[in-house]
Every structure is written in structure tokens, then in C-alpha cells.
Write an enzyme that holds these catalytic residues in place. Structure first.
Site, mmCIF file in Angstrom:
data_model
loop_
_atom_site.group_PDB
_atom_site.id
_atom_site.type_symbol
_atom_site.label_atom_id
_atom_site.label_comp_id
_atom_site.label_asym_id
_atom_site.label_seq_id
_atom_site.Cartn_x
_atom_site.Cartn_y
_atom_site.Cartn_z
ATOM 1 N N SER A 1 -24.138 13.108 34.658
ATOM 2 C CA SER A 1 -22.919 12.392 34.270
ATOM 3 C C SER A 1 -22.845 11.028 34.963
ATOM 4 O O SER A 1 -22.015 10.200 34.609
ATOM 5 C CB SER A 1 -21.687 13.227 34.627
ATOM 6 O OG SER A 1 -21.683 13.488 36.022
ATOM 7 N N HIS B 1 -29.936 15.594 46.958
ATOM 8 C CA HIS B 1 -28.881 16.463 47.465
ATOM 9 C C HIS B 1 -29.445 17.701 48.159
ATOM 10 O O HIS B 1 -28.793 18.743 48.190
ATOM 11 C CB HIS B 1 -27.922 16.844 46.318
ATOM 12 C CG HIS B 1 -27.137 15.668 45.800
ATOM 13 N ND1 HIS B 1 -26.468 15.686 44.602
ATOM 14 C CD2 HIS B 1 -26.921 14.440 46.337
ATOM 15 C CE1 HIS B 1 -25.864 14.507 44.431
ATOM 16 N NE2 HIS B 1 -26.132 13.742 45.452
ATOM 17 N N ALA C 1 -27.886 17.938 36.786
ATOM 18 C CA ALA C 1 -27.749 19.355 36.461
ATOM 19 C C ALA C 1 -27.982 19.661 34.981
ATOM 20 O O ALA C 1 -28.357 20.788 34.634
ATOM 21 C CB ALA C 1 -26.362 19.842 36.888
HETATM 22 P P1 OAD Z 1 -22.871 16.936 35.913
HETATM 23 O O1 OAD Z 1 -22.444 18.316 35.587
HETATM 24 O O2 OAD Z 1 -21.854 16.007 36.441
HETATM 25 O O3 OAD Z 1 -23.468 16.244 34.607
HETATM 26 C C1 OAD Z 1 -24.425 16.906 33.815
HETATM 27 C C2 OAD Z 1 -24.568 16.131 32.512
HETATM 28 O O4 OAD Z 1 -25.600 16.748 31.769
HETATM 29 C C3 OAD Z 1 -23.300 16.164 31.662
HETATM 30 O O5 OAD Z 1 -22.921 14.827 31.354
HETATM 31 C C4 OAD Z 1 -23.705 16.938 30.399
HETATM 32 O O6 OAD Z 1 -23.188 16.362 29.207
HETATM 33 C C5 OAD Z 1 -25.210 16.827 30.410
HETATM 34 N N1 OAD Z 1 -25.897 18.003 29.854
HETATM 35 C C6 OAD Z 1 -25.651 19.317 30.141
HETATM 36 N N2 OAD Z 1 -26.538 20.108 29.496
HETATM 37 C C7 OAD Z 1 -27.326 19.275 28.765
HETATM 38 C C8 OAD Z 1 -28.426 19.477 27.868
HETATM 39 N N3 OAD Z 1 -28.907 20.707 27.609
HETATM 40 N N4 OAD Z 1 -28.981 18.386 27.299
HETATM 41 C C9 OAD Z 1 -28.536 17.125 27.560
HETATM 42 N N5 OAD Z 1 -27.514 16.874 28.408
HETATM 43 C C10 OAD Z 1 -26.913 17.926 29.003
HETATM 44 O O7 OAD Z 1 -24.145 17.047 36.873
HETATM 45 P P2 OAD Z 1 -24.759 15.930 37.840
HETATM 46 O O8 OAD Z 1 -24.659 14.578 37.247
HETATM 47 O O9 OAD Z 1 -26.077 16.426 38.271
HETATM 48 O O10 OAD Z 1 -23.366 17.303 43.907
HETATM 49 O O11 OAD Z 1 -23.750 16.037 39.073
HETATM 50 C C11 OAD Z 1 -23.939 15.250 40.185
HETATM 51 C C12 OAD Z 1 -23.523 15.987 41.430
HETATM 52 O O12 OAD Z 1 -22.194 16.487 41.312
HETATM 53 C C13 OAD Z 1 -24.317 17.240 41.745
HETATM 54 O O13 OAD Z 1 -25.558 16.972 42.354
HETATM 55 C C14 OAD Z 1 -23.415 18.001 42.643
HETATM 56 C C15 OAD Z 1 -22.159 17.833 41.846
HETATM 57 O O14 OAD Z 1 -20.976 18.058 42.480
HETATM 58 C C16 OAD Z 1 -23.028 17.926 45.037
HETATM 59 O O15 OAD Z 1 -22.709 19.102 45.055
HETATM 60 C C17 OAD Z 1 -23.056 17.047 46.263
#
Ligand code: OAD
Ligand code: ZN
Length: 257
Positions: free
Chosen positions: A200, A124, A26
Site C-alpha cells: 500500500s 522489517h 504483504a
Molecule cells: P498492506 O496490507 O498495507 O498493503 C498490501 C497491498 O497489497 C494492498 O494495497 C492490497 O491491495 C495489495 N494486494 C493484496 N493482495 C494482492 C494480490 N493478490 N495481488 C495484488 N495486490 C494485492 O501491506 P504492506 O504495504 O506490506 O509493518 O504494509 C506495510 C507494513 O505495514 C507492514 O510491513 C507491517 C504493516 O503494519 C509493521 O508491522 C512494522
């Protein structure tokens, strides 16, 4: 080590790699206006952990109206979103012979495809289609169908059998789409570099993918604002905004966006 030094190291690894896979989350879409889940303050689950329940299989079944009410609040951010520099950077790496074979994404926003990436594996699911949850009904819906129905009633109901319509996204507690998962594992077997951007790395089984790639001998580059469980083992960690990193990497690679 300064970010510029890390950028140089990342660029040289990208140049010498023959089979690159990117794994995105995300964080790659936050600068497009779509909130992520776990960033401090702005992350959806950070702001209101109770909302996460709606995105579980059990939570959705128990309160589809609540799911759609929350979904309606989020919808404008998805509708207004355009691919970011980082999305365009990945499309460029695929197109320009840098060896990027595919993008494995946890995102449901379709922005990689809109940026021009051809080989996108959605772990997803995606928001662009939906389906009826009725046991014997297999009716499919486009996003436009669902949006129209959402204006009429919440939750939106199937015109054929009156069961709830759901988007084709993976909820917590559900299995990943099998074909996509197998394709992702195949690509991880063959890659020599995994480029993680904006995740993350806490949600499994995707959070295992760096382990899988490294186990097959691949290098690991992570670009993310917050630390992840893999930082200590990565070849390069770039701790900056993705768009800034993309801009600098493009320059270091001698290409354009
Ligand atoms: P997360 O919100 O867990 O992690 C996003 C990461 O991106 C965080 O560690 C932020 O520090 C980083 N971040 C945000 N903006 C940024 C930027 N402009 N530049 C660099 N880094 C940035 O999102 P995901 O890892 O995608 O699943 O989450 C995994 C899953 O959890 C999702 O697919 C969703 C969620 O619940 C389901 O709904 C099944
Ligand atoms: Zn139906």
C-alpha cells in the site's frame, strides 16, 4: 488502458532495464494464505484496528501476552505458506540475467528466500529468529525455540534471565535495521527500475523508496490491487492480482517459471 497493454509496456521496460530493484509488501503473500494489513475486509488492521497497537514498541512492552496470543492465531497461515508465482517470478528475474539486483521486502515471512531469491533485504526483520528483551541478556533464539516456549507459557520467557523473548521483527515506533536500510538506499541509488509489488506504500520510511528511486532517474512499475499514492507518477500501473500479472509477464518476457 487494459491490463494486457500494461503488461506489454511493463515487459518492455523490464527488458530494457539494467539494474532492477523490487520492493514488495504483504500483498505478494496473500495468495499463499498469509493475510495482509490493509486490504478491504481481509486486511488484519482493517478487520481489527486495535490489533495494530500490539505491533508497536509500547504496545508489545505493555501486553506481550496479547501479542503472542494474536501471533499464535496467525502462526498456522505462516507455517502453511509456500512461495507464490509472484515470489518465483522475482527469483527468476534475479537468476536469469534480467538485471534484478535485489528484493527489498517489508515482509517477515521468508518466502522470497524460499522461492530462491538470493539478495533479499528485510526492512522489517524476519520471523525466523528472536531475542531476549532483558537489558543485560543477549540470548538469541530460533523460531523453533520460540514455538516450543510458546507452547509452555505466554509470553515466552528467556530461560537465562526470565525476560520476555521477542521475534526479530520491527515494531511500529522502532528504527529499521540500519545495515539493511543502508543497503536498500544504496541499491535504490543505482537502479534504473523499481518494481513495486503488493504494498500500500503507506508505512514510512519504506514508503519513501519510490520517491528516492525516481529522484535518481529510475522508472517505476506498480503491481497492486488497490491504488497507491504513487500511481499518478508511475510509468506503468498493473491493477491485477500479482500471480496473474506474474504469469503474464513471464510469457511476455519469453521465460518460464
Ligand atoms: P498492506 O496490507 O498495507 O498493503 C498490501 C497491498 O497489497 C494492498 O494495497 C492490497 O491491495 C495489495 N494486494 C493484496 N493482495 C494482492 C494480490 N493478490 N495481488 C495484488 N495486490 C494485492 O501491506 P504492506 O504495504 O506490506 O509493518 O504494509 C506495510 C507494513 O505495514 C507492514 O510491513 C507491517 C504493516 O503494519 C509493521 O508491522 C512494522
Ligand atoms: Zn535473557
Amino acid at each position: 488502458m487494459s491490463t494486457d497493454r500494461e503488461i506489454e509496456r511493463a515487459a518492455s521496460i523490464i527488458k530494457e532495464s539494467k539494474a532492477i530493484v523490487s520492493l514488495t509488501g504483504a500483498g505478494i503473500s496473500t495468495s499463499a494464505g498469509i493475510p495482509d494489513f490493509r486490504s478491504p475486509e481481509e486486511g488484519l488492521w482493517q478487520k481489527d484496528p486495535s490489533k495494530m497497537m500490539l505491533f508497536t514498541d509500547v504496545g508489545f512492552a505493555a501486553d506481550p501476552k496479547g501479542f503472542y496470543e494474536f501471533g499464535k492465531e496467525l502462526l498456522p497461515s505462516f507455517q502453511g505458506a509456500r512461495p507464490t508465482l509472484a515470489h518465483r517470478f522475482l527469483a527468476r528475474l534475479e537468476r536469469e540475467g534480467f538485471g534484478l539486483g535485489c528484493v527489498i521486502t517489508q515482509n517477515i515471512d521468508g518466502l522470497h528466500q524460499r522461492a530462491g531469491s538470493k539478495n533479499v533485504i528485510e526492512m522489517h526483520g524476519g520471523l525466523s529468529t528472536g531475542r531476549c528483551t532483558g537489558r543485560t541478556c543477549s540470548k538469541e533464539f530460533t523460531l523453533e525455540d520460540i514455538l516450543q516456549k510458546v507452547e509452555e507459557e505466554l509470553p515466552p520467557l528467556c530461560p537465562q534471565c526470565r525476560a520476555v523473548i521477542r521475534p526479530n521483527i520491527v515494531l511500529f515506533g522502532e528504527a529499521l535495521p540500519e545495515e539493511a536500510y543502508q543497503r536498500a538506499l544504496e541499491s535504490l541509488k543505482d537502479c534504473d527500475l523499481l518494481l513495486v509489488m503488493g504494498s500500500s506504500l503507506v508505512v514510512y520510511p519504506v514508503a519513501d523508496m519510490p520517491e528516492v528511486a525516481m529522484g535518481n532517474g529510475a522508472k517505476l512499475i506498480i503491481i497492486n490491487l488497490q491504488p497507491t499514492q504513487y500511481n499518478g507518477r508511475a510509468d506503468v500501473v498493473i491493477n491485477s492480482s500479482l500471480d496473474e500479472a506474474a504469469r503474464k509477464l513471464v510469457k511476455a518476457l519469453g521465460t518460464t517459471l
